[in-house]
Scaffold this motif. Structure first.
Motif, PDB file in Angstrom:
ATOM      1  N   THR A 199      -5.179  -6.398  95.596  1.00 37.09           N
ATOM      2  CA  THR A 199      -5.825  -5.530  94.605  1.00 37.09           C
ATOM      3  C   THR A 199      -6.828  -4.603  95.268  1.00 37.09           C
ATOM      4  N   ARG A 209      -9.576   1.468  85.146  1.00 37.04           N
ATOM      5  CA  ARG A 209      -8.135   1.206  85.049  1.00 37.04           C
ATOM      6  C   ARG A 209      -7.577   1.679  83.703  1.00 37.04           C
ATOM      7  N   GLY A 226      -3.101  -1.347  83.663  1.00 32.89           N
ATOM      8  CA  GLY A 226      -3.712  -1.997  84.820  1.00 32.89           C
ATOM      9  C   GLY A 226      -3.819  -1.134  86.055  1.00 32.89           C
TER      10      GLY A 226
END
Length: 460
Positions: free
Chosen positions: A356, A419, A423
């Motif tokens: 991430t 975001r 996502g």
């Protein structure tokens, strides 16, 4: 104490000895002792003396004067870290009746409280503290000379107030708290409020003749937190290591870093220096130094740290004036750092790859200016312009997944990844500034919108 001087090259050791020999001779000091620490450990010590066969060593006590203030500041910051006070608290909240109004703890620490530099006559450094039995005797009838928070004005009575603050909050004497909370945890068993043999005697050297006069060594009483301590080169090297890296037994690395951060602006014309929370800051020889100097009749002292070089130096002399002790200590750091520069730590990859975070790295654009974002240890990030000047900063991660700026223009500001509902990252928000993956990305939430016709050339 024997120094592991073999860790320095012979040429470096000779250069260090030459520097202090010149300092003692030109400064006409009865004796001078110095030490250098590297990566928190003393690696060299040397001394010169006017008396054959009586040279001091790193275990000989000298009076260190205002270096004492840094110890007092550490005690105050421990109170803050324990939640017992806030640096923005007015002193009167914890120590009522002083007559200094709304002066804050932070302003006392960085000498911006506007207090007088000295206590009323007689000269406090050469007279016993029994002449000033209470704070009114230290502060005098006019304790405030300047508006609080407006300028840096060095104040010895200000640190007397801080010492009394420590006593009021802890319910014990400044000396007892100092010993229990700093000296014992850092194994500084040769740092005391009264001289313990072997120690140097304090001397005044005549300015126009090579003759000397002994100086009195008085107990400063209430003024002790501003300048009472006796210490050694070896003990001060330990203290320097603590001020560079922190020690959880005393203060965290983040708090000592706060102490070394400029808090009060320098006086006009002195832009190569400044003051943090109980620490002097200087720029000498192209290096950023932090530490403190000290003087009392018969003694001068200096402790400097170059965090970037991993080198600290201490210089102590038993003369009222003469040796430029701060310059000497700075020069010792320069000799070691220039001759034997710090070896960089080996590059090592992060222990794990957070996909991430990894997806956030690379180029970002603030308008049309290109920035690069890279990961650092502990899930932190750095954001810097890719070319030309501009604002950049390091950021530390917060529990909610945002980052807080550590330095520069963005110190204290929040960086967050914004975001979309699916996502994916739309943009980065940094204190309301929008950073996008493309210059003025039409798919991101750019304030003011993006022209629908997009980028274009000059019409013919």
């Amino acid at each position: 104490m024997t120094s592991p001087s073999e860790e320095l090259l012979p040429s470096t050791r000779r250069a260090l000895l030459h520097r202090i020999a010149r300092a003692q001779s030109e400064g006409r000091a009865p004796s001078l002792v110095a030490a250098v620490a590297r990566e928190g450990r003393m690696v060299w010590t040397g001394s010169r003396s006017c008396a054959d066969g009586h040279a001091p060593d790193a275990g000989t006590q000298y009076r260190v004067g205002s270096i004492t203030k840094t110890f007092t500041a550490v005690l105050v910051l421990r109170l803050r870290d324990e939640g017992l006070l806030d640096l923005q608290d007015p002193l009167e909240k914890h120590l009522p009746g002083t007559g200094v109004g709304e002066v804050t703890v932070a302003q006392l620490l960085d000498h911006s409280a506007g207090l007088a530099a000295e206590s009323p006559a007689p000269w406090w450094e050469r007279t016993p503290g029994t002449l000033r039995p209470g704070l009114p005797d230290v502060l005098g009838e006019r304790p405030l000379l300047h508006p609080a928070g407006r300028r840096h004005h060095y104040s010895n009575p200000g640190y007397t107030l801080l010492g009394s603050l420590v006593e009021a909050v802890r319910g014990a004497s400044w000396e007892e708290v100092l010993r229990r909370e700093i000296l014992e945890p850092l194994a500084m068993d040769r740092t005391t409020t009264q001289p313990v043999a072997p120690h140097a005697g304090g001397w005044a050297v005549h300015p126009w003749a090579d003759v000397m006069l002994p100086e009195p060594a008085v107990d400063l009483g209430l003024m002790a937190p501003a300048g009472q301590l006796w210490s050694t080169a070896a003990d001060l090297c330990r203290f320097a290591g603590f001020l560079a890296e922190g020690d959880e037994k005393v203060l965290s690395p983040s708090t000592v870093r706060e102490m070394r951060t400029s808090s009060a602006p320098p006086e006009a014309g002195q832009w190569d220096g400044g003051y943090g929370l109980g620490m002097q800051l200087a720029r000498q020889g192209g290096r950023s130094l932090a530490g403190h100097s000290g003087s009392l009749p018969g003694f001068v002292a200096s402790l400097w740290i170059s965090v970037e070089d991993g080198v600290a130096a201490v210089a102590l002399a038993n003369a009222t004036s003469g040796p430029q002790i701060g310059v000497i200590a700075a020069d010792l750091i320069g000799i070691v750092a220039d001759a034997e520069p710090r070896i960089p730590e080996p590059w090592r990859p992060l222990p794990e790859a957070d996909q991430t975070l990894l997806a956030l790295t690379g180029p970002w654009y603030w308008g049309t200016q290109a920035f690069g974002l890279k990961l650092t240890a502990d899930r932190g990030v750095e954001l810097h312009p890719l070319r030309g000047g501009g604002r950049g900063s390091r950021f530390v991660v917060q529990p909610d997944g945002t980052w807080t700026g550590l330095d520069g223009y963005y110190a204290g500001e929040t960086l967050r990844a914004v975001r979309r509902t699916d996502g994916s990252v739309s943009h980065l928000d940094l204190g309301s500034f929008v950073f996008t993956r493309q210059p003025y990305d039409p798919e991101a939430e750019v304030p003011g919108g993006v022209d629908e016709q997009g980028w274009r050339g000059l019409p013919l």
